[in-house]
Design a protein around this motif. Structure first.
Motif, PDB file in Angstrom:
ATOM      1  N   CYS A  39       0.823  -1.216   0.000  1.00 21.29           N
ATOM      2  CA  CYS A  39       0.000   0.000   0.000  1.00 21.29           C
ATOM      3  C   CYS A  39       0.852   1.259   0.000  1.00 21.29           C
ATOM      4  O   CYS A  39       0.365   2.345  -0.287  1.00 21.29           O
ATOM      5  N   ASP A  41       2.449   2.307   2.774  1.00 23.99           N
ATOM      6  CA  ASP A  41       2.413   2.902   4.118  1.00 23.99           C
ATOM      7  C   ASP A  41       3.786   2.831   4.783  1.00 23.99           C
ATOM      8  O   ASP A  41       4.494   1.824   4.664  1.00 23.99           O
ATOM      9  N   CYS A  65      -2.066   5.307   4.058  1.00 22.87           N
ATOM     10  CA  CYS A  65      -3.528   5.332   4.015  1.00 22.87           C
ATOM     11  C   CYS A  65      -4.116   5.582   5.404  1.00 22.87           C
ATOM     12  O   CYS A  65      -3.427   5.443   6.422  1.00 22.87           O
ATOM     13  N   SER A  68      -3.760   2.672   8.041  1.00 22.76           N
ATOM     14  CA  SER A  68      -2.443   2.474   8.654  1.00 22.76           C
ATOM     15  C   SER A  68      -2.151   3.565   9.680  1.00 22.76           C
ATOM     16  O   SER A  68      -1.634   3.280  10.769  1.00 22.76           O
ATOM     17  N   ARG A 127      -6.313  -5.164   3.423  1.00 26.06           N
ATOM     18  CA  ARG A 127      -6.139  -4.051   4.357  1.00 26.06           C
ATOM     19  C   ARG A 127      -5.498  -4.494   5.672  1.00 26.06           C
ATOM     20  O   ARG A 127      -5.151  -3.664   6.509  1.00 26.06           O
ATOM     21  N   CYS A 130      -2.178  -3.010   6.336  1.00 23.65           N
ATOM     22  CA  CYS A 130      -2.254  -1.599   6.710  1.00 23.65           C
ATOM     23  C   CYS A 130      -2.532  -1.478   8.216  1.00 23.65           C
ATOM     24  O   CYS A 130      -1.909  -0.684   8.911  1.00 23.65           O
TER      25      CYS A 130
HETATM   26 ZN    ZN Z   1      -2.468   1.098   3.674  1.00 19.71          ZN
END
Ligand code: ZN
Length: 152
Positions: A39, A41, A65, A68, A127, A130
């Protein structure tokens, strides 16, 4: 149940927009960096321990995001005053809630308190990394690992 979902989403969005304990701790006793390549992060977690081995202060800096950043923000709020062992237990409970195939037990949810807002992440497996990035980074910091943590 959908009202509850909305409420949970509000809490996560709020922490994502205004992360708590978002700062560096100069000369922190422990620190580690984590990265979620899936992602993009990034977080760096700082921990100060007191003489009894309790978490006296914990903070982070990062970008990525909302999940996170919100997860790491709420993690820092949940950890202050806890022992390293308690922090690890909380990590285990959080990790189980998000990755276990079955619903978390009421005991696990009670232990997690506010962190239970992330239970809905179980429905979005991509997700999970995250939501757990900050926690993996925390554990690396507590263990004194120098290498940056990657969720991959
Ligand atoms: Zn993320």
């Amino acid at each position: 149940m959908s009202d509850l979902r909305d409420l949970y989403q509000e809490v996560i969005l709020d922490h994502g927009r205004r992360p708590r304990n978002l700062r560096e701790i100069a000369h922190a006793d422990r620190r580690a960096r984590g990265y979620n390549p899936l992602c993009g992060d990034q977080v760096e977690v700082f921990v100060d321990l007191d003489d009894e081995g309790r978490i006296a202060d914990v903070a982070f800096v990062g970008k990525g995001c909302a999940i996170s950043q919100a997860s790491t923000s709420m993690m820092t709020q949940a950890l202050k005053g806890r022992t390293v062992e308690e922090a690890r237990e909380l990590f285990d409970a959080f990790h189980d809630m998000i990755t276990a195939p079955s619903d978390p037990s009421p005991a696990v949810l009670e232990r997690l308190g506010k962190l239970a807002v992330f239970a809905g992440v179980r429905d979005y497996p991509n997700r999970a990394k995250c939501a757990t990035l900050g926690w993996h980074t925390l554990v690396a910091a507590l263990e004194g690992r120098e290498e940056p943590v990657s969720t991959e």
